[in-house]
Design an enzyme around this catalytic site. Structure first.
Site, short mmCIF file in Angstrom:
data_model
loop_
_atom_site.label_atom_id
_atom_site.label_comp_id
_atom_site.label_asym_id
_atom_site.label_seq_id
_atom_site.Cartn_x
_atom_site.Cartn_y
_atom_site.Cartn_z
N GLY A 192 29.96 63.32 46.01
CA GLY A 192 30.26 64.54 46.75
C GLY A 192 30.07 64.29 48.24
O GLY A 192 30.14 63.15 48.71
N VAL A 193 29.79 65.37 48.96
CA VAL A 193 29.75 65.28 50.42
C VAL A 193 28.60 64.38 50.89
O VAL A 193 28.79 63.50 51.73
CB VAL A 193 29.61 66.69 51.03
CG1 VAL A 193 30.04 66.67 52.47
CG2 VAL A 193 30.42 67.70 50.26
N SER A 279 22.54 62.48 44.87
CA SER A 279 23.19 63.58 45.59
C SER A 279 24.16 64.26 44.62
O SER A 279 25.35 64.03 44.65
CB SER A 279 23.91 63.06 46.83
OG SER A 279 24.69 61.92 46.50
N GLY A 281 24.26 67.68 44.08
CA GLY A 281 24.31 69.11 44.35
C GLY A 281 22.94 69.65 44.72
O GLY A 281 21.94 68.92 44.68
N HIS A 454 50.49 66.21 74.88
CA HIS A 454 50.89 64.85 74.51
C HIS A 454 50.18 63.85 75.41
O HIS A 454 50.13 64.06 76.62
CB HIS A 454 52.40 64.68 74.67
CG HIS A 454 52.84 63.28 74.37
ND1 HIS A 454 52.91 62.79 73.08
CD2 HIS A 454 53.20 62.27 75.19
CE1 HIS A 454 53.32 61.53 73.13
NE2 HIS A 454 53.49 61.19 74.40
P1 NAI Z 1 28.28 68.01 45.96
O1 NAI Z 1 28.39 69.20 45.12
O2 NAI Z 1 29.11 67.88 47.17
O3 NAI Z 1 28.60 66.70 45.08
C1 NAI Z 1 27.86 66.39 43.94
C2 NAI Z 1 28.65 65.37 43.14
O4 NAI Z 1 27.79 64.84 42.14
C3 NAI Z 1 29.86 65.97 42.44
O5 NAI Z 1 30.98 65.16 42.67
C4 NAI Z 1 29.44 65.97 40.98
O6 NAI Z 1 30.53 65.84 40.09
C5 NAI Z 1 28.51 64.78 40.92
N1 NAI Z 1 27.53 64.84 39.85
C6 NAI Z 1 26.79 65.91 39.44
N2 NAI Z 1 25.96 65.55 38.45
C7 NAI Z 1 26.16 64.23 38.22
C8 NAI Z 1 25.58 63.29 37.33
N3 NAI Z 1 24.62 63.62 36.48
N4 NAI Z 1 26.03 62.01 37.35
C9 NAI Z 1 27.01 61.64 38.24
N5 NAI Z 1 27.59 62.50 39.10
C10 NAI Z 1 27.16 63.77 39.11
O7 NAI Z 1 26.72 67.86 46.28
P2 NAI Z 1 25.93 67.00 47.36
O8 NAI Z 1 26.72 65.85 47.82
O9 NAI Z 1 24.59 66.80 46.77
O10 NAI Z 1 25.80 68.01 48.56
C11 NAI Z 1 25.25 69.31 48.37
C12 NAI Z 1 25.92 70.30 49.25
O11 NAI Z 1 25.48 70.13 50.59
C13 NAI Z 1 27.43 70.18 49.32
O12 NAI Z 1 28.07 70.80 48.25
C14 NAI Z 1 27.72 70.88 50.60
O13 NAI Z 1 27.77 72.25 50.37
C15 NAI Z 1 26.51 70.55 51.45
N6 NAI Z 1 26.85 69.46 52.39
C16 NAI Z 1 27.83 69.67 53.30
C17 NAI Z 1 28.20 68.68 54.18
C18 NAI Z 1 29.32 68.93 55.12
O14 NAI Z 1 29.73 70.07 55.24
N7 NAI Z 1 29.84 67.91 55.79
C19 NAI Z 1 27.53 67.38 54.19
C20 NAI Z 1 26.55 67.25 53.15
C21 NAI Z 1 26.22 68.27 52.31
#
Ligand code: NAI
Ligand code: FAD
Length: 475
Positions: A192-193, A279, A281, A454
C-alpha cells in the site's frame, strides 16, 4: 477547580489542531489536548502526520531521491561527483529537525490563535450540565469542562496477528522512519502507500527490498492503467513486489527476520531479511479515551460512529480524521476539522468526499481524484478517456523524467470530468488543478481551452483533456 471552555479538542494531529484553530477564529474559547512527546518528553503536537507520517516520510523521500539522482542521474547532465556517500544518521537528524519545525509551528499557531494547549492524555470523565468533564493526565494534570468536544485521536499501525512491533526488527511506520543504517535486505508486508513510500526510500539508499502483498492486484484503489504503469517503473527500479502471497510464520531472531509465505502459485517460500516493515493498514485509536464513561458509540473496527456531519451519538460531541470512517488522509482530517468548527458556529461546513485527492510520493509519483475507469464501468457510467504521456512533454524531457502519463475520464454525454489520474513527475502538484476543476464541475473541454504555461508539466494535463476529444496537439 475545572477550567471551562466552549470547545475542547482531544488530539492535536491535522484533524484536531486545525479544528482548534478554526474554532478559535470563529470566536470560541478553545482547548486542545495532545499527548505526543518528543525525545525530551516535551510536547510534539501534529499527530501521526507530523511526527511519524506525512512530514518525516517526505523528508526521507527527498533525501533518498537526491542520493539516487547523484548516483544515477547526475552523469546524464554532465555532472561527475566521484564517490557519493550516504550519512544515514545525518539524513535522520535532518528529518527530525523538519519534524521539530512543524511541532514548534503548531505551538506558535496555538498561541497566535489563543488556543489553550494541554500536554497529556485526555479522557472523558462524565457528562455534566451543559457539556462534558474531561481529565488531562500527563505533564498537565487538569480537569476541563467543554460545552462541546471534538475527538481527533487518530490511528495506530495494524500489526500482523502474533507479530508485535518491536521497532528494532519488526517495524511499524515509526521504526521504518528511523532505521539507523541501510539494511542489506529489507522486507515489507503490504504494497500500500506506506510500503511503497518506505520501500522506495530504503531501496534508493541501496537496500535489497522485497514487498509481499496479499492481494493479487497491485494498488487496487488506483486506476488500473495507472497502477500498471507505476508497477512497470517500480520493477525497472528493482523494487521487488510479489502479489497474491499468503504470509505464514514470522520468526524474529537476533540477526533478523524470517518470513514464510506462499506465493501466488501456491509454492512455499522463505524470505530472510535484516528488517521487516509491516504496513498492512491502520486502526482507529480510542485507547485511553474512556469512551465508555459517556457512552460514545464505536463500530466493530473501533472507529467512532459519526454521521455525514461528523456528529457522534452524543449531543455536542463530534469526531474527525482517522478515528472515523473515510480515507485516512491528513487533508481529509483537516477538512473535517474545519467543517465541524464551522457547523458548531452555525455555518455550513463542507467536505466533498468526491474530490479528495490521493497522492503516493514515490518516483514516479502517483496521484488521483475522482473515480477510476474500473469504478465507472462498475457504476455503469458512459465515459470518454483521454491520456497523454510525459514522454511527449517538453518540460519532462528537459527534467529527464518522462515516465508515466496524465489520464482524464469525462462523462460521455456532458463531458464533466469524473476522474483524473496521474503517474509521473510532480503528480502531487499537478493533481491540484484537477481537484479545482472537479470542485467547479468543469468539463474536460474547460481544461483543454485554458492556457497552460510552456514548457510545463501541466501542459500534459491540458493535452490529456484534449485527448478526451481525440485532438491532442503534441502526440
Ligand atoms: P494501505 O491500506 O495503504 O495498504 C495496506 C496493504 O497491505 C494493502 O495493499 C493490503 O492488501 C495489504 N495487506 C493487508 N493485510 C495483508 C497481509 N496479511 N499480508 C499481505 N498484505 C496485506 O495501508 P498502509 O500502507 O499501512 O498505510 C495506512 C494508511 O496511511 C493509508 O491507507 C493511507 O491512508 C495513509 N498513508 C497515506 C500516505 C499518502 O497519502 N501519501 C502515505 C502513507 C500512508
Ligand atoms: P493523528 O495525526 O493520528 O493525530 C492524533 C493525535 O491525537 C496524536 O497526536 C495522538 O497522540 C493524540 N491522541 C490520541 N489519543 C489521545 C488522548 N486520549 N489524549 C490526548 N491526545 C491523544 N496522509 C496524507 O494525507 N499525506 C501523506 O503524505 C501521508 N503520509 C503518511 C505517512 C505515514 C508513514 C503514515 C503512517 C501516515 C501518513 N498519512 C498521510 C496519513 C496521515 O498521517 C493521517 O491521515 C493523519 O495524521 C490523521 O490525522 P488525525 O488528526 O486524524 O490523527
Amino acid at each position: 477547580m475545572s477550567k471551562q471552555f466552549d470547545v475542547v479538542v482531544i488530539g492535536g494531529g491535522p484533524g484536531g489542531y486545525i479544528a482548534a484553530i478554526r474554532a478559535a477564529q470563529l470566536g470560541f474559547q478553545v482547548a486542545c489536548i495532545d499527548e505526543w512527546k518528543n525525545e525530551k518528553g516535551g510536547p510534539a503536537p501534529g499527530g501521526t502526520c507530523t511526527n511519524v507520517g506525512c512530514i518525516p516520510s517526505k523528508a526521507l523521500l527527498q533525501s533518498s531521491e537526491h542520493f539516487e539522482h547523484a548516483t544515477h542521474h547526475f552523469a546524464d547532465h554532465g555532472i561527475s561527483t566521484g564517490t557519493v556517500k550516504m550519512d544515514v544518521a545525518k539524513m535522520v537528524a535532518r528529518k527530525d529537525a523538519v519534524v521539530k519545525q512543524n511541532n514548534d509551528g503548531i505551538l506558535y499557531l496555538f498561541k497566535k490563535n489563543k488556543v489553550s494547549f494541554f500536554h497529556g492524555r485526555g479522557s472523558f470523565v462524565k457528562a455534566v450540565d451543559g457539556g462534558y468533564e474531561l481529565k488531562v493526565a500527563g505533564a498537565a494534570e487538569e480537569t476541563l469542562v467543554g460545552k462541546q468536544v471534538i475527538v481527533a485521536t487518530g490511528s495506530n499501525a495494524r500489526a500482523l496477528p502474533g507479530v508485535p512491533f518491536d521497532e528494532v526488527n519488526v517495524l511499524s511506520n515509526d521504526g521504518a522512519l528511523r532505521i539507523g543504517a541501510v539494511p542489506k535486505k529489507l522486507g515489507v508486508i503490504g504494497s500500500g502507500v506506506i510500503g511503497l513510500e518506505m520501500g522506495s526510500v530504503w531501496r534508493r539508499l541501496g537496500a535489497d527490498v522485497t514487498v509481499l502483498e496479499g492481494l493479487p492486484t497491485f494498488l487496487g484503489a488506483a486506476d488500473e492503467q495507472i497502477a500498471k504503469e507505476a508497477k512497470k517503473a517500480f520493477d525497472k527500479q528493482g523494487l521487488k513486489i510479489e502479489l497474491g502471497v499468503k504470509v505464514g510464520d514470522i520468526k524474529v531472531g537476533k540477526k533478523g527476520v524470517n518470513v514464510a509465505y506462499t506465493n501466488a502459485k501456491g509454492e512455499a517460500q522463505e524470505l530472510a531479511v535484516d528488517k521487516l516493515i509491516v504496513s498492512i493498514g491502520r486502526v482507529p485509536n480510542t485507547i485511553g479515551l474512556n469512551a465508555e464513561a459517556v457512552g460514545l458509540q464505536l463500530d466493530e473496527r473501533g472507529a467512532i460512529v459519526v454521521d455525514g456531519d461528523c456528529k457522534t451519538n452524543l449531543p455536542g460531541v463530534w469526531a474527525v480524521g482517522d478515528v472515523v470512517r473515510g480515507p485516512m488522509l491528513a487533508h481529509k482530517a483537516e477538512e473535517e476539522g474545519v467543517a465541524v468548527a464551522e457547523r458548531m458556529a452555525g455555518q455550513h461546513g463542507h467536505v466533498n468526499f468526491a474530490t479528495i485527492p490521493w497522492v503516493i510520493y514515490t518516483s514516479p509519483e502517483i496521484a488521483w481524484v475522482g473515480r477510476t475507469e474500473q469504478q465507472l464501468k462498475a457504476d455503469g457510467v458512459k465515459y470518454k478517456a483521454g491520456t497523454f504521456p510525459f514522454l511527449a512533454n517538453g518540460r519532462a524531457r528537459a527534467l529527464g523524467d518522462t515516465t508515466g502519463m496524465v489520464k482524464f475520464l469525462a462523462d460521455a454525454t456532458t463531458d464533466e470530468i469524473l476522474g483524473v489520474h496521474i503517474v509521473g513527475p510532480m503528480a502531487s502538484e499537478l493533481i491540484a488543478e484537477a481537484v479545482v476543476a472537479m470542485e467547479f464541475k468543469a468539463s474536460a473541454e474547460d481544461i483543454a481551452r485554458i492556457c497552460h504555461a510552456h514548457p510545463s508539466l501541466s501542459e500534459a494535463t491540458k493535452e490529456a483533456a484534449l485527448a478526451v476529444d481525440k485532438r491532442t496537439l503534441n502526440f
